[in-house]
Design a protein around this motif. Structure first.
Motif, short mmCIF file in Angstrom:
data_model
loop_
_atom_site.label_atom_id
_atom_site.label_comp_id
_atom_site.label_asym_id
_atom_site.label_seq_id
_atom_site.Cartn_x
_atom_site.Cartn_y
_atom_site.Cartn_z
N LEU A 163 35.22 -20.64 -5.69
CA LEU A 163 34.16 -20.20 -6.48
C LEU A 163 34.83 -20.16 -7.95
O LEU A 163 35.53 -19.21 -8.29
CB LEU A 163 33.78 -18.66 -6.11
CG LEU A 163 33.07 -18.72 -4.67
CD1 LEU A 163 32.44 -17.14 -4.38
CD2 LEU A 163 32.03 -19.69 -4.58
N GLU A 164 34.53 -21.25 -8.62
CA GLU A 164 35.00 -21.17 -9.97
C GLU A 164 33.75 -22.04 -10.89
O GLU A 164 33.21 -22.72 -10.42
CB GLU A 164 36.02 -22.23 -10.21
CG GLU A 164 37.42 -21.83 -9.35
CD GLU A 164 38.45 -22.65 -9.46
OE1 GLU A 164 39.59 -22.32 -9.10
OE2 GLU A 164 38.43 -24.08 -9.67
N ALA A 165 33.62 -21.42 -11.96
CA ALA A 165 32.51 -21.97 -13.11
C ALA A 165 32.96 -21.73 -14.27
O ALA A 165 34.01 -21.16 -14.71
CB ALA A 165 31.31 -20.98 -12.83
N LYS A 166 32.08 -21.98 -15.30
CA LYS A 166 32.55 -21.84 -16.80
C LYS A 166 32.54 -20.30 -17.01
O LYS A 166 31.39 -19.70 -16.66
CB LYS A 166 31.63 -22.71 -17.33
CG LYS A 166 31.65 -24.33 -17.35
CD LYS A 166 30.63 -25.29 -17.99
CE LYS A 166 30.78 -26.57 -17.56
NZ LYS A 166 29.59 -27.18 -18.26
N GLU A 167 33.22 -19.89 -18.08
CA GLU A 167 33.21 -18.49 -18.25
C GLU A 167 31.93 -18.04 -18.85
O GLU A 167 31.61 -17.00 -18.50
CB GLU A 167 34.56 -18.28 -19.15
CG GLU A 167 34.88 -16.97 -19.23
CD GLU A 167 35.16 -16.18 -17.82
OE1 GLU A 167 34.73 -15.07 -17.72
OE2 GLU A 167 35.87 -16.66 -17.16
N ASP A 208 24.63 -11.53 -5.29
CA ASP A 208 25.12 -10.73 -6.50
C ASP A 208 26.59 -11.15 -6.94
O ASP A 208 27.39 -10.54 -7.61
CB ASP A 208 25.30 -9.31 -6.03
CG ASP A 208 26.12 -9.22 -4.92
OD1 ASP A 208 26.91 -10.10 -4.34
OD2 ASP A 208 26.39 -7.87 -4.60
N ASN A 209 26.88 -12.62 -6.45
CA ASN A 209 28.18 -12.88 -6.96
C ASN A 209 27.78 -14.04 -8.08
O ASN A 209 27.20 -15.05 -8.25
CB ASN A 209 28.73 -14.04 -6.02
CG ASN A 209 30.08 -14.50 -6.20
OD1 ASN A 209 30.48 -14.95 -7.26
ND2 ASN A 209 31.01 -14.35 -5.48
N ALA A 210 28.28 -13.33 -9.28
CA ALA A 210 27.96 -14.07 -10.78
C ALA A 210 28.70 -15.31 -10.97
O ALA A 210 28.07 -16.35 -11.31
CB ALA A 210 28.73 -13.07 -11.67
N THR A 211 29.96 -15.76 -10.37
CA THR A 211 30.57 -17.00 -10.23
C THR A 211 29.71 -17.99 -9.59
O THR A 211 29.51 -19.25 -9.91
CB THR A 211 32.02 -17.01 -9.78
OG1 THR A 211 32.69 -15.95 -10.67
CG2 THR A 211 32.70 -18.16 -10.14
N PRO A 256 46.01 -26.18 -8.16
CA PRO A 256 45.34 -24.92 -7.91
C PRO A 256 45.45 -23.92 -9.22
O PRO A 256 46.36 -23.94 -9.83
CB PRO A 256 46.40 -24.38 -6.72
CG PRO A 256 47.05 -25.70 -6.33
CD PRO A 256 47.11 -26.47 -7.50
N LYS A 257 44.41 -23.14 -9.36
CA LYS A 257 44.33 -22.26 -10.34
C LYS A 257 44.63 -20.61 -9.90
O LYS A 257 44.67 -19.79 -10.70
CB LYS A 257 42.80 -21.99 -10.88
CG LYS A 257 42.59 -23.53 -11.48
CD LYS A 257 43.37 -24.09 -12.55
CE LYS A 257 42.82 -25.47 -13.11
NZ LYS A 257 42.75 -26.74 -12.11
#
Length: 475
Positions: free
Chosen positions: A230-234, A268-271, A172-173
């Motif tokens: 919801l996790e993505a590359k920065e 509108d969720n950038a991730t 988990p993060k």
């Protein structure tokens, strides 16, 4: 004069031979190649991707150039539906070719798909047709896709979503108690810095490159994306956040009330945007691989999603991923926002690319269609082959289809128990425990905002009777 007659006779004979040759070629079965080899099959199945999450279908936020290009090279259905607005029943329907209703209920988390008889098992029939079969990614139907008949499976199992999209994937993060099952195989195929969607695509690429080239393959890549977490590359998040901050949403509200909670009305969720665009880039990698290996004309590509995007919460307010607007509601609901999905099929030089905005097709039709294409066989299932539609020889605009949503989640997605029927352009939804019925003309009112229940009472009663008759079959 005699010589002239001989020339004319030879010309007529040659002309007739040409006509016969063309006729035979035109009537050649769809599953035959010129070199008499059957086509490969690549299925790309995305988790929680809404119909309007593609720029092709109107998204102004998510950039999906590779999927858009695939769609433009395919037969693209605008009236394609999942059989259920959540993962497990939808995937059950797709893999079995049947409605996901058993004992008047539907499977849910923890379900073990077993006891599929051989005469109803599409994967075993595809194996018997000479194929090598492989499954990558989200299964959510038990322990292993190999139990259904796949020769190979990687990173599948019980997990409905990853613990993390960022390596290490089973760690988990975020704070809080983790109750998710780990995804097997990931430690052996990943390393520091990896992103899960990239890793799964790498595995499919490696499989196609190293496959047994003496036999055709059927590979199914079921992305865990774009499901939560919801996790993505920065860098991808930062780019999308900048674009979203500069976008003018006008007077579009952020949320509206729906059911026991809210419906999100803005993308509108950038991730989430970053997750969609990374998934699109990986689809592009697969399509480029087919071109590089000379397999583009020899491979059927099917692209789909398991249901609508996560746009709704319930009594438990939470972060929402996307908006399905102008479709109504989203994941969990039998409004079209929850069940209409992108679905397109490409087979270069065999199916003429174009948009079918009339035919009603469902995910339970996918494997009946594929089996028909590669072997000409059919199984006795609720789903049926839409090969005639792909070949522009039929149109399913008056088809009758059904849904039964008995696993409502008013806490998480705001929906309550309901059933639905669509016949041609008309769709009726029955909240059977509440005694509430709604009727919509989907062709004229895709947002399902104009309830016709009081204007077309006779039609509504007929559809409700047909819906109840269908449900009565599942005892």
């Amino acid at each position: 004069m005699k010589a002239l007659k001989q020339i004319i006779s030879r010309y007529v004979f040659g002309f007739l031979l040409t006509i016969i040759f063309i006729s035979c070629k035109a009537n050649k079965p769809a599953y035959k190649q010129i070199n008499n080899q059957k086509p490969n099959v690549l299925i790309i199945h995305v988790d929680d991707l809404g119909y309007h999450d593609l720029s092709l279908n109107g998204s102004k936020i998510y950039q999906t150039p590779h999927i858009d290009a695939l769609a433009n090279q395919s037969v693209r259905f605008t009236n394609a539906y999942a059989n259920y607005p959540r993962c497990v029943p939808s995937r059950f329907a797709m893999m079995t070719g049947n409605y996901p209703v058993q004992n008047r209920d539907v499977p849910d988390d923890g379900f073990e798909m077993a006891n599929i008889p051989n005469n109803k098992n599409f994967i075993k029939h595809i194996n018997a047709a000479g194929y090598q079969t492989a499954y990558f990614g989200k299964w959510h139907l038990g322990e292993d896709p190999k139990d259904l008949g796949f020769n190979t499976s990687i990173a599948a199992g019980h997990a409905g979503s990853p613990i993390s999209f960022i390596y290490p994937f089973n760690t988990p993060k975020h704070k809080g108690i983790n109750k998710k099952a780990p995804i097997k195989d990931l430690e052996e195929i990943s390393k520091e810095g990896d992103y899960l969607t990239d890793v799964l695509t790498n595995q499919v690429i490696e499989y196609i490159q190293e496959r047994d080239k003496s036999k055709p393959f059927m590979a199914m890549l079921a992305f865990y994306a774009v499901h939560q977490p919801l996790e993505a590359k920065e860098d991808d998040i930062k780019r999308n956040r900048k674009e979203i901050n500069a976008f003018d949403y006008g007077d579009q509200p952020e949320y509206i009330l729906e059911g026991t909670g809210r419906t999100k009305m803005r993308q509108d969720n950038a991730t989430y945007a970053a997750m969609v665009e990374n998934m699109d880039a990986n689809v592009g990698r697969l399509l480029q691989l087919l071109k590089t290996l000379g397999l583009e004309e020899k491979t059927i590509v099917v692209f789909s999603s398991d249901h609508g995007g996560l746009s709704n919460d319930g009594t438990n307010k939470r972060q929402l991923a996307t908006s399905n607007y102008p479709l109504r509601a989203g994941k969990g609901w039998l409004y079209d926002g929850g069940i209409r999905v992108p679905l397109f099929v490409k087979w270069k030089d065999h199916f003429r690319p174009g948009i079918d905005n009339k035919s009603i097709v469902m995910l339970m039709d996918v494997f009946p269609t594929l089996l028909d294409m590669i072997s000409g066989k059919s199984l006795q299932t609720d789903g049926k082959s839409f090969l005639p539609v792909l070949k522009n020889k039929a149109q399913w605009n008056n088809r009758t289809v059904f849904w039964h949503s008995s696993k409502a989640r008013p806490i998480n997605t705001g929906d309550t128990k309901s059933s639905a029927i669509r016949v041609g352009d008309y769709k009726l939804i029955n909240w059977y425990e509440e005694g509430r019925v709604e009727l919509y003309d989907i062709a004229e009112d895709p947002s399902e905002s104009n309830n016709l229940i009081n204007k077309k009472t006779k039609l509504a009663q007929t559809l409700l009777n047909n819906l109840n008759d269908w449900k009565a079959k599942f005892k």
